[in-house]
Design a protein around this motif. Sequence first.
Motif, PDB file in Angstrom:
ATOM      1  N   UNK A 156      -3.626  -9.174   0.197  1.00  0.00           N
ATOM      2  CA  UNK A 156      -2.963  -9.625   1.426  1.00  0.00           C
ATOM      3  C   UNK A 156      -1.660  -8.855   1.646  1.00  0.00           C
ATOM      4  N   UNK A 157      -1.295  -8.677   2.910  1.00  0.00           N
ATOM      5  CA  UNK A 157      -0.036  -8.012   3.257  1.00  0.00           C
ATOM      6  C   UNK A 157       0.944  -9.025   3.819  1.00  0.00           C
ATOM      7  N   UNK A 158       2.222  -8.840   3.485  1.00  0.00           N
ATOM      8  CA  UNK A 158       3.289  -9.662   4.032  1.00  0.00           C
ATOM      9  C   UNK A 158       4.201  -8.758   4.842  1.00  0.00           C
ATOM     10  N   UNK A 159       4.578  -9.228   6.025  1.00  0.00           N
ATOM     11  CA  UNK A 159       5.477  -8.466   6.875  1.00  0.00           C
ATOM     12  C   UNK A 159       6.921  -8.771   6.536  1.00  0.00           C
ATOM     13  N   UNK A 160       7.857  -8.063   7.193  1.00  0.00           N
ATOM     14  CA  UNK A 160       9.275  -8.349   6.991  1.00  0.00           C
ATOM     15  C   UNK A 160       9.566  -9.819   7.295  1.00  0.00           C
ATOM     16  N   UNK A 161      10.310 -10.459   6.389  1.00  0.00           N
ATOM     17  CA  UNK A 161      10.752 -11.860   6.475  1.00  0.00           C
ATOM     18  C   UNK A 161       9.649 -12.874   6.222  1.00  0.00           C
ATOM     19  N   UNK A 162       8.412 -12.424   5.931  1.00  0.00           N
ATOM     20  CA  UNK A 162       7.419 -13.359   5.392  1.00  0.00           C
ATOM     21  C   UNK A 162       7.839 -13.694   3.958  1.00  0.00           C
ATOM     22  N   UNK A 163       7.386 -14.837   3.453  1.00  0.00           N
ATOM     23  CA  UNK A 163       7.795 -15.295   2.121  1.00  0.00           C
ATOM     24  C   UNK A 163       6.583 -15.656   1.277  1.00  0.00           C
ATOM     25  N   UNK A 164       6.647 -15.288   0.018  1.00  0.00           N
ATOM     26  CA  UNK A 164       5.623 -15.637  -0.958  1.00  0.00           C
ATOM     27  C   UNK A 164       6.211 -16.698  -1.881  1.00  0.00           C
ATOM     28  N   UNK A 165       5.491 -17.781  -2.130  1.00  0.00           N
ATOM     29  CA  UNK A 165       5.944 -18.842  -3.033  1.00  0.00           C
ATOM     30  C   UNK A 165       5.003 -18.900  -4.231  1.00  0.00           C
ATOM     31  N   UNK A 166       5.590 -18.806  -5.425  1.00  0.00           N
ATOM     32  CA  UNK A 166       4.826 -18.822  -6.671  1.00  0.00           C
ATOM     33  C   UNK A 166       5.279 -19.973  -7.547  1.00  0.00           C
ATOM     34  N   UNK A 167       4.348 -20.562  -8.275  1.00  0.00           N
ATOM     35  CA  UNK A 167       4.668 -21.630  -9.220  1.00  0.00           C
ATOM     36  C   UNK A 167       4.779 -21.057 -10.620  1.00  0.00           C
ATOM     37  N   UNK A 168       5.455 -21.834 -11.513  1.00  0.00           N
ATOM     38  CA  UNK A 168       5.532 -21.424 -12.912  1.00  0.00           C
ATOM     39  C   UNK A 168       4.119 -21.238 -13.462  1.00  0.00           C
ATOM     40  N   UNK A 169       3.935 -20.220 -14.276  1.00  0.00           N
ATOM     41  CA  UNK A 169       2.614 -19.976 -14.841  1.00  0.00           C
ATOM     42  C   UNK A 169       1.780 -19.015 -14.020  1.00  0.00           C
ATOM     43  N   UNK A 170       2.277 -18.618 -12.835  1.00  0.00           N
ATOM     44  CA  UNK A 170       1.556 -17.612 -12.059  1.00  0.00           C
ATOM     45  C   UNK A 170       1.556 -16.308 -12.837  1.00  0.00           C
ATOM     46  N   UNK A 171       0.492 -15.514 -12.714  1.00  0.00           N
ATOM     47  CA  UNK A 171       0.469 -14.237 -13.430  1.00  0.00           C
ATOM     48  C   UNK A 171       1.525 -13.286 -12.866  1.00  0.00           C
ATOM     49  N   UNK A 172       1.816 -12.233 -13.634  1.00  0.00           N
ATOM     50  CA  UNK A 172       2.760 -11.229 -13.147  1.00  0.00           C
ATOM     51  C   UNK A 172       2.305 -10.715 -11.792  1.00  0.00           C
ATOM     52  N   UNK A 173       3.265 -10.592 -10.894  1.00  0.00           N
ATOM     53  CA  UNK A 173       2.981 -10.171  -9.529  1.00  0.00           C
ATOM     54  C   UNK A 173       3.203  -8.666  -9.417  1.00  0.00           C
ATOM     55  N   UNK A 174       2.224  -7.968  -8.850  1.00  0.00           N
ATOM     56  CA  UNK A 174       2.386  -6.545  -8.549  1.00  0.00           C
ATOM     57  C   UNK A 174       2.303  -6.386  -7.045  1.00  0.00           C
ATOM     58  N   UNK A 175       3.287  -5.698  -6.483  1.00  0.00           N
ATOM     59  CA  UNK A 175       3.258  -5.485  -5.049  1.00  0.00           C
ATOM     60  C   UNK A 175       3.631  -4.049  -4.721  1.00  0.00           C
ATOM     61  N   UNK A 176       3.104  -3.586  -3.603  1.00  0.00           N
ATOM     62  CA  UNK A 176       3.356  -2.220  -3.135  1.00  0.00           C
ATOM     63  C   UNK A 176       4.121  -2.308  -1.829  1.00  0.00           C
ATOM     64  N   UNK A 177       5.282  -1.669  -1.783  1.00  0.00           N
ATOM     65  CA  UNK A 177       6.089  -1.741  -0.563  1.00  0.00           C
ATOM     66  C   UNK A 177       5.420  -0.960   0.559  1.00  0.00           C
ATOM     67  N   UNK A 178       5.679  -1.424   1.791  1.00  0.00           N
ATOM     68  CA  UNK A 178       5.176  -0.747   2.989  1.00  0.00           C
ATOM     69  C   UNK A 178       6.382  -0.167   3.736  1.00  0.00           C
ATOM     70  N   UNK A 179       7.184   0.597   3.034  1.00  0.00           N
ATOM     71  CA  UNK A 179       8.399   1.155   3.617  1.00  0.00           C
ATOM     72  C   UNK A 179       9.593   0.835   2.733  1.00  0.00           C
ATOM     73  N   UNK A 180      10.776   1.224   3.213  1.00  0.00           N
ATOM     74  CA  UNK A 180      12.018   1.000   2.469  1.00  0.00           C
ATOM     75  C   UNK A 180      12.691  -0.270   2.968  1.00  0.00           C
ATOM     76  N   UNK A 181      13.101  -1.120   2.058  1.00  0.00           N
ATOM     77  CA  UNK A 181      13.787  -2.340   2.458  1.00  0.00           C
ATOM     78  C   UNK A 181      14.432  -3.005   1.259  1.00  0.00           C
ATOM     79  N   UNK A 182      14.607  -4.300   1.374  1.00  0.00           N
ATOM     80  CA  UNK A 182      15.173  -5.099   0.293  1.00  0.00           C
ATOM     81  C   UNK A 182      14.202  -6.206  -0.059  1.00  0.00           C
ATOM     82  N   UNK A 183      14.258  -6.614  -1.317  1.00  0.00           N
ATOM     83  CA  UNK A 183      13.435  -7.715  -1.797  1.00  0.00           C
ATOM     84  C   UNK A 183      14.370  -8.736  -2.432  1.00  0.00           C
TER      85      UNK A 183
END
Length: 195
Positions: A156-183
């Motif tokens: 899935x892709x998230x746009x600027x200012x979209x938010x991902x919510x993870x609970x404790x125990x979630x596996x390590x998250x790998x994400x690929x940026x779609x441009x330059x920004x801040x996280x």
Amino acid sequence: MRILRAAGYRVMPWKNGGGTTTEIAVSPDGAGLDDFDWRISMARVETSGPFSSFAGIDRTLSVLEGEGIVLDIAGQPPARLTTASVPLTFAGDVPTSAALIGGPITDLNVMIRRGRMTHGVERRPLSGEIRIMPRAETTLVLAVNAGFTLLTDDRPSLGPLDTLILDRGSPELRLQSLGQGLLFVIALDRLAANH
């Protein structure tokens, strides 16, 4: 894992009526300004002036866009905050005012109820592949100025200012940026009940 889309955020007036805030997420769901455990929001600050007072609340503020602000927090030297600054934590019930450096800004505001929750806000560059290990009870990941793709089976892709919510125990998250920004990675933990 949940994805919150920026188009679905709730816009509401500031507690002191001086502007509007865009609520990203709150716990418990549907909580108001007087009964939340934690609250994540963005505010558009158009003019210099006082901050709303929040009794029993600790806040962390980051500048997302604009030239920045200077915060005057009672008992502390003035703090200059820009998009390059580390997030600033302060008590929400201490008299605080803000002076705009050069026009309106948008800020990210993390609030927690003191004595009930702890939190941390990490600001990271959004570029290339990023790994995040969610260790807190709740971890929120917010991208600014660019989006990202989750490197999972369904990608899935998230746009600027979209938010991902993870609970404790979630596996390590790998994400690929779609441009330059801040996280921004926001970690929220509940304190053990006092007996």
